[in-house]
Design an enzyme around this catalytic site. Structure first.
Site, mmCIF file in Angstrom:
data_model
loop_
_atom_site.group_PDB
_atom_site.id
_atom_site.type_symbol
_atom_site.label_atom_id
_atom_site.label_comp_id
_atom_site.label_asym_id
_atom_site.label_seq_id
_atom_site.Cartn_x
_atom_site.Cartn_y
_atom_site.Cartn_z
ATOM 1 N N ASP A 22 -5.704 3.651 -9.211
ATOM 2 C CA ASP A 22 -6.714 3.878 -8.186
ATOM 3 C C ASP A 22 -7.742 4.887 -8.705
ATOM 4 O OD1 ASP A 22 -6.979 2.993 -5.567
ATOM 5 O OD2 ASP A 22 -6.232 4.861 -4.719
ATOM 6 N N HIS A 44 0.847 -1.206 0.000
ATOM 7 C CA HIS A 44 0.000 0.000 0.000
ATOM 8 C C HIS A 44 0.878 1.250 0.000
ATOM 9 C CE1 HIS A 44 -4.064 1.840 0.926
ATOM 10 N NE2 HIS A 44 -3.227 2.874 0.928
ATOM 11 N N HIS A 54 -9.738 1.148 -0.762
ATOM 12 C CA HIS A 54 -9.564 1.847 0.508
ATOM 13 C C HIS A 54 -10.944 1.846 1.180
ATOM 14 C CE1 HIS A 54 -5.991 3.522 -1.391
ATOM 15 N NE2 HIS A 54 -5.679 4.208 -0.317
ATOM 16 N N GLU A 65 -11.368 3.627 6.735
ATOM 17 C CA GLU A 65 -10.297 4.535 7.173
ATOM 18 C C GLU A 65 -10.965 5.711 7.881
ATOM 19 O OE1 GLU A 65 -8.202 6.246 3.858
ATOM 20 O OE2 GLU A 65 -6.598 7.085 5.083
#
Ligand SMILES: [Zn+2]
Length: 351
Positions: free
Chosen positions: A145, A23, A204, A207
Site C-alpha cells: 500500500d 482488507h 482506500h 472513508e
C-alpha cells in the site's frame, strides 16, 4: 432472523464458518503482545509496558491520531525476522478464526522512508506466508500500500518494487493513509505502471472524504476494488456505477467507529450498502489496533442489523467473489465454503 435459529446457534455458526478477508493491514493486525516483543528485541520504547496498556494507548482521538500511532509501532519492525514473526503471528490469529484465504496489505512506504530495504520486508513476510500455509493451511497474497502522506515520488518507488515482486506473493498495489490533502489523482503514474505490469489496483477511498475521492480512485487510478467506500451513499450516480460494475467495497465497521468515521455500530451504513445492491465485503482492517477480529465483525454485524443466516453466508462468500483469485479458483473456493456452510447448518440448525 431465521425463526429456527437462536442467538447461540448463530454465534456458533459464525465462529465456525470458513472465512476470507480482503482488507487487513499486516502492521495493523499485529497484536499488542507482538509489538511489545518486537520493541523489546530492537530496543524501541513504546508508550506502554503491557498488552493491556497498549490497548489503552490505541484509543484513537481521530484518523490522524491513528496514523501517528500506526507509524510509531511500525518502527519496531527492523529486520527480516521481525517482519516474519509479525506476519506469522497474525496468520495464526486468522487461522484460529477459520480464515482460509486473505489478501493482506503491507505498508512498505513507512518502512522504506526510515531506511528498511524492500528485500528485508519481502523476505520476512513471504517466509511467514509459506509457513502459514504449511502450519495452518491458510492461503495468502500481499498488496503493498502507498501511504499517501509520503507523496507521489515515494508512491512510484513502491510501484516499481511491486511490479517485480510476484515471487513474494505480491498481486497488486493499494493506497492508504490520510485522504484529506492527498487526492488519488496525484498517484496515477504509480497505478499506471502497475496496470502495465498486469497486476491489481485497489484504493482506500470514501472513508474520511466523500464521493469525489472514490471517483478519483476509479478514474485516475483504475481501482477495481475500494477500501471502505462507505461514503459512496452520498452520490446516487456513484452507487449506480459501483453496482452496475460490481466494484466491491471492503467495509470495515469497527475501524470506522474507532477512527470516528461512524458514530457507532447502529449508525454504520453497512445495511444501506447491502440494500443498495453493492458487492459488500466485511473486514477487520487493523484488528490489533481496533481490538477486533473478522469473527467479531460478523457477530456485531449480525446482531446490530439482524442479518439472517443467508445474509451472513452471502456476505462471507462476497469476499471470495471480490477476491483476486482466478475465475476457476473462485469457483472452487465458493463450492468448498458452500459445502461447509451446509454441513454447519445441519449440525446447528434444528429441523
Ligand atoms: Zn485499511
Amino acid at each position: 432472523m431465521d425463526p429456527k435459529l437462536d442467538r447461540k446457534a448463530i454465534v456458533e455458526f459464525i465462529r465456525r464458518m470458513p472465512k476470507a478477508e480482503l482488507h487487513l493491514h499486516m502492521e495493523g493486525a499485529v497484536q499488542p503482545r507482538t509489538w511489545l516483543k518486537l520493541a523489546d528485541r530492537n530496543g524501541i520504547r513504546l508508550p506502554a509496558d503491557t498488552p493491556e496498556e497498549l490497548n489503552e494507548v490505541f484509543r484513537f482521538r481521530d484518523f490522524d491520531h491513528f496514523i501517528e500511532l500506526y507509524t510509531l509501532c511500525c518502527t519496531c519492525l527492523v529486520n527480516v525476522d521481525d517482519f516474519r514473526l509479525a506476519t506469522y503471528e497474525l496468520l495464526e490469529d486468522l487461522a484460529a478464526q477459520n480464515v482460509r484465504y486473505a489478501e493482506i496489505f503491507l505498508s512498505p512506504t513507512l518502512h522504506l522512508a526510515r531506511g528498511v530495504k524492500w528485500e528485508t520486508i519481502m523476505a520476512g513476510v513471504s517466509a511467514a506466508r509459506r509457513e502459514g500455509e504449511r502450519d495452518f493451511g491458510i492461503q495468502t497474497a500481499f498488496i503493498p500500500d502507498i501511504s499517501r502522506e509520503l507523496g507521489p515520488e515515494m508512491g512510484l518507488t513502491v510501484a516499481r518494487h511491486v511490479a517485480k515482486s510476484a515471487e513474494y506473493g505480491v498481486i497488486g498495489l493499494g493506497i492508504g493513509g490520510p485522504e484529506v490533502g492527498f487526492p488519488p489523482d496525484d498517484y496515477w503514474e504509480a497505478f499506471d505502471l502497475i496496470g502495465e505490469a498486469g497486476m491489481h489496483r485497489v484504493a482506500h477511498a470514501g472513508e474520511t472524504l466523500g464521493p469525489d475521492s472514490i471517483w478519483g480512485a476509479l478514474k485516475a487510478l483504475n481501482a477495481t476494488r475500494i477500501g471502505h467506500g462507505v461514503r459512496c451513499l452520498e452520490d446516487e450516480a456513484l452507487v449506480a456505477h459501483l453496482r452496475e460494475n460490481q466494484i466491491a467495497l471492503e467495509v470495515c465497521p469497527t475501524s470506522n467507529v474507532c477512527t470516528g468515521v461512524s458514530k457507532d455500530w447502529p449508525s454504520h451504513p453497512l445495511k444501506q450498502l447491502l440494500e443498495a445492491g453493492l458487492l459488500v465485503t466485511l473486514n477487520s482492517d487493523d484488528p490489533g489496533m481496533f481490538t477486533t477480529t473478522l469473527t467479531n465483525e460478523f457477530l456485531r454485524a449480525q446482531e446490530t442489523f439482524d442479518l439472517s443466516l443467508d445474509e451472513i453466508t452471502d456476505l462471507a462468500l462476497n469476499a471470495l467473489r471480490a477476491s483476486f483469485l482466478s475465475t476457476a479458483g473462485k469457483r472452487e473456493w465458493i463450492a468448498k465454503f458452500e459445502a461447509e456452510f451446509e454441513k454447519l447448518r445441519g449440525e446447528l440448525v434444528p429441523v
